[in-house]
Design an enzyme around this catalytic site. Structure first.
Site, short mmCIF file in Angstrom:
data_model
loop_
_atom_site.label_atom_id
_atom_site.label_comp_id
_atom_site.label_asym_id
_atom_site.label_seq_id
_atom_site.Cartn_x
_atom_site.Cartn_y
_atom_site.Cartn_z
N PHE A 31 -7.96 16.09 -8.50
CA PHE A 31 -7.44 17.55 -8.87
C PHE A 31 -8.04 18.43 -9.72
O PHE A 31 -8.22 19.60 -9.90
CB PHE A 31 -6.11 17.41 -9.38
CG PHE A 31 -4.91 16.90 -8.54
CD1 PHE A 31 -5.03 17.25 -7.38
CD2 PHE A 31 -3.84 16.29 -8.96
CE1 PHE A 31 -4.17 16.86 -6.28
CE2 PHE A 31 -2.70 15.98 -8.31
CZ PHE A 31 -2.86 16.29 -6.87
N GLY A 32 -9.04 17.70 -10.56
CA GLY A 32 -9.85 18.35 -11.62
C GLY A 32 -9.91 17.65 -13.08
O GLY A 32 -9.51 16.67 -13.24
N LYS A 33 -10.70 18.21 -13.90
CA LYS A 33 -11.10 17.69 -15.07
C LYS A 33 -10.47 18.52 -16.23
O LYS A 33 -9.94 19.55 -16.05
CB LYS A 33 -12.58 17.73 -15.45
CG LYS A 33 -13.22 16.85 -14.85
CD LYS A 33 -14.95 16.86 -15.12
CE LYS A 33 -15.76 15.90 -14.33
NZ LYS A 33 -17.22 16.55 -14.42
N GLY A 34 -10.21 17.70 -17.35
CA GLY A 34 -9.60 18.35 -18.48
C GLY A 34 -10.34 17.54 -19.81
O GLY A 34 -9.77 16.38 -19.95
N GLY A 35 -11.10 18.09 -20.52
CA GLY A 35 -11.65 17.28 -21.59
C GLY A 35 -12.12 16.04 -21.31
O GLY A 35 -13.10 15.95 -20.38
N PHE A 36 -11.85 14.78 -21.75
CA PHE A 36 -12.39 13.43 -21.29
C PHE A 36 -11.73 13.17 -20.10
O PHE A 36 -12.20 12.02 -19.58
CB PHE A 36 -12.17 12.61 -22.36
CG PHE A 36 -13.13 12.69 -23.49
CD1 PHE A 36 -14.17 13.58 -23.73
CD2 PHE A 36 -12.37 12.09 -24.75
CE1 PHE A 36 -14.96 13.67 -24.79
CE2 PHE A 36 -13.38 12.38 -26.12
CZ PHE A 36 -14.58 13.01 -25.88
N ALA A 37 -10.68 13.73 -19.66
CA ALA A 37 -9.88 13.17 -18.46
C ALA A 37 -10.11 13.77 -17.21
O ALA A 37 -10.68 14.78 -17.21
CB ALA A 37 -8.33 13.49 -18.87
N LYS A 54 -3.59 10.94 -14.99
CA LYS A 54 -4.47 11.35 -16.04
C LYS A 54 -5.39 10.43 -16.39
O LYS A 54 -4.70 9.27 -17.00
CB LYS A 54 -3.86 12.07 -17.09
CG LYS A 54 -4.76 13.35 -17.62
CD LYS A 54 -3.92 14.04 -18.81
CE LYS A 54 -4.77 14.77 -19.80
NZ LYS A 54 -4.29 15.33 -20.54
N ASP A 148 -1.79 24.42 -27.81
CA ASP A 148 -2.72 24.96 -26.98
C ASP A 148 -1.87 25.54 -25.73
O ASP A 148 -2.28 25.21 -24.46
CB ASP A 148 -3.75 23.90 -26.73
CG ASP A 148 -4.95 24.54 -25.81
OD1 ASP A 148 -5.08 25.69 -25.87
OD2 ASP A 148 -5.51 23.57 -25.23
C1 5FR Z 1 0.51 17.12 -15.68
C2 5FR Z 1 -0.60 17.49 -14.79
C3 5FR Z 1 -0.52 17.89 -13.37
C4 5FR Z 1 0.45 18.13 -12.51
C5 5FR Z 1 -1.72 18.01 -12.96
C6 5FR Z 1 -2.25 18.66 -11.92
C7 5FR Z 1 -1.00 18.76 -10.95
CL1 5FR Z 1 -6.81 16.44 -16.93
C8 5FR Z 1 -5.97 17.54 -15.74
C9 5FR Z 1 -4.59 17.36 -15.62
C10 5FR Z 1 -6.77 18.48 -14.90
C11 5FR Z 1 -6.27 19.23 -14.14
C12 5FR Z 1 -6.96 20.10 -13.23
C13 5FR Z 1 -6.93 21.54 -13.92
C14 5FR Z 1 -5.67 22.22 -13.88
O1 5FR Z 1 -5.12 22.26 -12.57
N1 5FR Z 1 -5.20 22.79 -14.37
C15 5FR Z 1 -4.82 18.98 -13.90
C16 5FR Z 1 -4.03 17.92 -14.58
N2 5FR Z 1 -2.84 17.81 -14.43
N3 5FR Z 1 -1.80 17.53 -15.39
N4 5FR Z 1 0.07 18.54 -11.41
N5 5FR Z 1 -1.37 18.91 -9.62
C17 5FR Z 1 -2.57 19.69 -9.02
C18 5FR Z 1 -3.75 20.23 -9.61
C19 5FR Z 1 -4.59 20.70 -8.93
C20 5FR Z 1 -2.56 19.77 -7.81
O2 5FR Z 1 -1.30 19.17 -7.08
C21 5FR Z 1 -1.15 18.99 -5.73
C22 5FR Z 1 -3.63 20.01 -6.91
C23 5FR Z 1 -4.82 20.56 -7.64
C24 5FR Z 1 -5.82 20.98 -6.57
O3 5FR Z 1 -5.51 21.29 -5.56
N6 5FR Z 1 -6.97 20.92 -7.31
C25 5FR Z 1 -8.25 21.58 -6.50
C26 5FR Z 1 -8.90 20.09 -5.87
C27 5FR Z 1 -10.13 20.54 -5.10
N7 5FR Z 1 -11.09 21.51 -6.06
C28 5FR Z 1 -12.36 21.91 -5.25
C29 5FR Z 1 -10.23 22.54 -6.54
C30 5FR Z 1 -8.97 22.09 -7.25
#
Ligand code: 5FR
Length: 569
Positions: A31-37, A54, A148
């Site tokens: 899904f992506g990165k955030g800090g160390f995670a 995470k 934050d």
């Molecule tokens: C809680 C929680 C959470 C719940 C979640 C992500 C999703 Cl450390 C970290 C935690 C980093 C990120 C990525 C940045 C962000 O989205 N703000 C997310 C979390 N995090 N924490 N639900 N859901 C999803 C997040 C991203 C998701 O659910 C289906 C999908 C995606 C997604 O499609 N990301 C795409 C993947 C492909 N790349 C190329 C672009 C981003």
């Protein structure tokens, strides 16, 4: 494979085992990165339930302060349970990593919404702010400062309900009147008293909420500059401007939150009673189309308060103060279209300049970014402009006609709702069985076009992903089209420029996502961000198509036909 992916494979197993609970999870999408995670989609192998996992490698936790922060995040988050706070499911560790199992939010975060939409409407802001405030009220009642709050930490589920997440910088107030002295990390919407180290408490969250509300309504953050130093200076001096397009209750509420003196900022309870929430439409729900397109006022009202008859909605004669919906930033449709095209032109010039040298490289699927894929494109068209006009179908099965007199008509995918757009750009909302007599001929033509396209034409690409046929959304529609010897060029009111070439390849350029979708002869659909092409180049075919797009953009915009070579040197 990149070395990063290789490292992951080594240190994060495909099957993650929770020894303490005697269960396991399968690791799925990244899904992506955030800090160390790093965050992955993970699935409980027993219940098949999916979560956001995470994952923090222990190798990153070198300092004891890192471990303490991690322990603090877990300790705070696991103690919370609220409808508008990300659910904390469990946590555990193995030899290499720490795993936190969290509620999955399928619609990502408000950051992605903001990137696609920029300024959103007032009813949408009301809908989101109310939920965020409910979540923060719960935190504050439990003496937790989030510290934050930002769009990227406000996650969205399938109902577009907000879930506050990431407690990495959060703190617990230990005693009445405690003022925290430092934050270990850099909050995005940082309050002035943190910067000046005067001691801080719950009020820093109210400041961040003011920044969030401002960003949602204005389309950009209040203290944005090109450098962090200047931004911090502005924050300390509380120097920001509110666009004149914002209405009074909203302005008032933002001003209350963005006060330099933390003790003057209102509590969450006070904010929830503000006139902003009582003076306009509060939708009970938002359609998913809000992720990409502004909703229509009248339709949100249907989801909110009472119903008004269609003719009243159209004539706008209810005497109420109407909120600016059509274009939140106050531009007319054609002004905002020109802005889209200008920005697209600029992006293309930059892109084509950067890559004259290694333009023969091949972009692989790995470099593609499906997340930047357009949600709306033209899947069929028929040119009957020698008689009536140009008909088209969008990928969500809605159809439209651009008549020779430049008026337009769009039928939504539900086959019932119809939008008529006059030559002057006014939108009138109709249904298939309720329209004025002067539109009889155009409605008939719409039906003919629709029938012809469904009976005789093949579609481009798959069907739409996000859009639902709910009659609620304000559809992007065809703004202009023209033909050249090589191609049909169409551009939509959402800024997307689609070019169908004679050889059956197609490109769709999106200025908001800064990406191009390339559809090859075999109908393969690939989306690349401009930044990826700048970095890695692209094959000659796509490069030529992009050059062609720039040439056509220049002619649409009435610009001299500058070649990228000339403008770069
Ligand atoms: C809680 C929680 C959470 C719940 C979640 C992500 C999703 Cl450390 C970290 C935690 C980093 C990120 C990525 C940045 C962000 O989205 N703000 C997310 C979390 N995090 N924490 N639900 N859901 C999803 C997040 C991203 C998701 O659910 C289906 C999908 C995606 C997604 O499609 N990301 C795409 C993947 C492909 N790349 C190329 C672009 C981003």
């Amino acid at each position: 494979m990149s070395s990063n992916a290789e490292n992951d494979k080594k240190s994060i197993p495909d099957i993650i085992i929770d020894k303490t609970r005697n269960c396991s999870y399968q690791r799925l999408r990244f899904f992506g990165k955030g800090g160390f995670a790093k965050c992955y989609e993970i699935q409980h192998t027993g219940t098949k339930e999916v979560f956001a996992g995470k994952i923090v490698p222990k190798s990153m936790m070198t300092k004891s302060s890192h471990k303490e922060k991690m322990a603090q995040e877990i300790s705070i988050h696991r103690s919370l349970s609220h409808n508008h706070v990300v659910g904390f499911h469990s946590f555990f560790e193995d030899v290499s990593n720490i795993y936190i199992v969290l509620e999955l939010c399928k619609r990502r975060s408000m950051m992605e919404l903001h990137k696609r939409r920029k300024a959103i409407t007032e009813p949408e802001t009301r809908f989101f702010m109310h939920q965020i405030l409910e979540g923060v009220r719960y935190l504050h009642n439990n003496r937790i400062i989030h510290r934050d709050l930002k769009l990227g930490n406000l996650f969205l589920n399938d109902e577009l309900h907000v879930k506050i997440g990431d407690f990495g910088l959060a703190a617990r107030i230990e005693f009445e009147g405690e003022r925290k002295q430092t934050v270990c990390g850099t909050p995005n919407y940082i309050a002035p008293e943190i910067l000046t180290r005067k001691g801080h408490s719950l009020e820093v969250d109210i400041w961040s909420l003011g920044c969030i509300m401002y960003t949602l309504l204005a389309g950009k953050p209040p203290f944005e500059t090109s450098s962090l130093k200047d931004t911090y200076k502005r924050i300390k001096e509380c120097e920001y401007r509110i666009p004149s397009s914002l209405r009074k209750p909203a302005v008032e509420m933002i001003v209350m939150q963005l006060q330099e003196d933390p003790l003057k900022r209102p509590s969450v309870d006070k904010l929830l009673q503000h006139q902003f929430f009582t003076s306009g439409i509060m939708p009970a729900a938002l359609p998913l189309s809000c992720l990409t397109t502004a909703p229509r006022t009248d339709q949100l009202e249907k989801l909110a308060l009472q119903r008004r008859p269609l003719h009243q909605i159209n004539s706008n004669d209810d005497g109420r103060c109407d909120e600016k919906f059509s274009v939140p930033n106050g531009l007319t449709e054609s002004q905002s279209n020109r802005q889209h095209l200008l920005s697209l032109r600029q992006q293309l010039v930059k892109l084509l300049c950067s890559k004259r040298k290694n333009r023969l490289q091949v972009l692989t699927d790995e470099l593609s970014d499906p997340a930047a894929q357009p949600l709306v494109w033209i899947s069929k068209w028929v040119d009957y402009s020698d008689k009536y006009g140009f008909g088209y179908q969008l990928c969500d099965e809605s159809v439209g006609v651009m008549f020779n007199d430049t008026s337009k008509i769009v039928m939504l995918a539900n086959g019932v709702n119809v939008h008529f757009i006059t030559r002057e750009g006014q939108e009138i909302y109709l249904t298939m069985d309720d329209y004025p007599p002067e539109l009889v001929k155009k409605m008939k033509l719409l039906s003919y076009f629709r029938r012809y396209m469904s009976d005789y034409l093949m579609k481009t690409g798959a069907s739409a992903v996000v859009r639902e046929s709910d009659g609620l959304s304000r559809l992007p529609h065809l703004h202009q089209w023209f033909r050249s010897t090589l191609a049909v060029i169409m551009y939509l009111t959402n800024g997307a420029l689609q070019i169908n070439f004679q050889d059956h390849t197609k490109i769709i350029l999106c200025p908001l996502m800064q990406a191009v979708t390339y559809i090859d002869v075999e109908k393969n659909f690939r989306t690349f961000r401009f930044s990826t092409i700048e970095k890695y180049g692209c094959d000659e075919k796509l490069f030529n198509n992009l050059e062609y797009a720039l040439e056509k953009l220049n002619s649409v915009l009435g610009m001299p036909a500058v070649t990228p070579m000339m403008s770069c040197s």
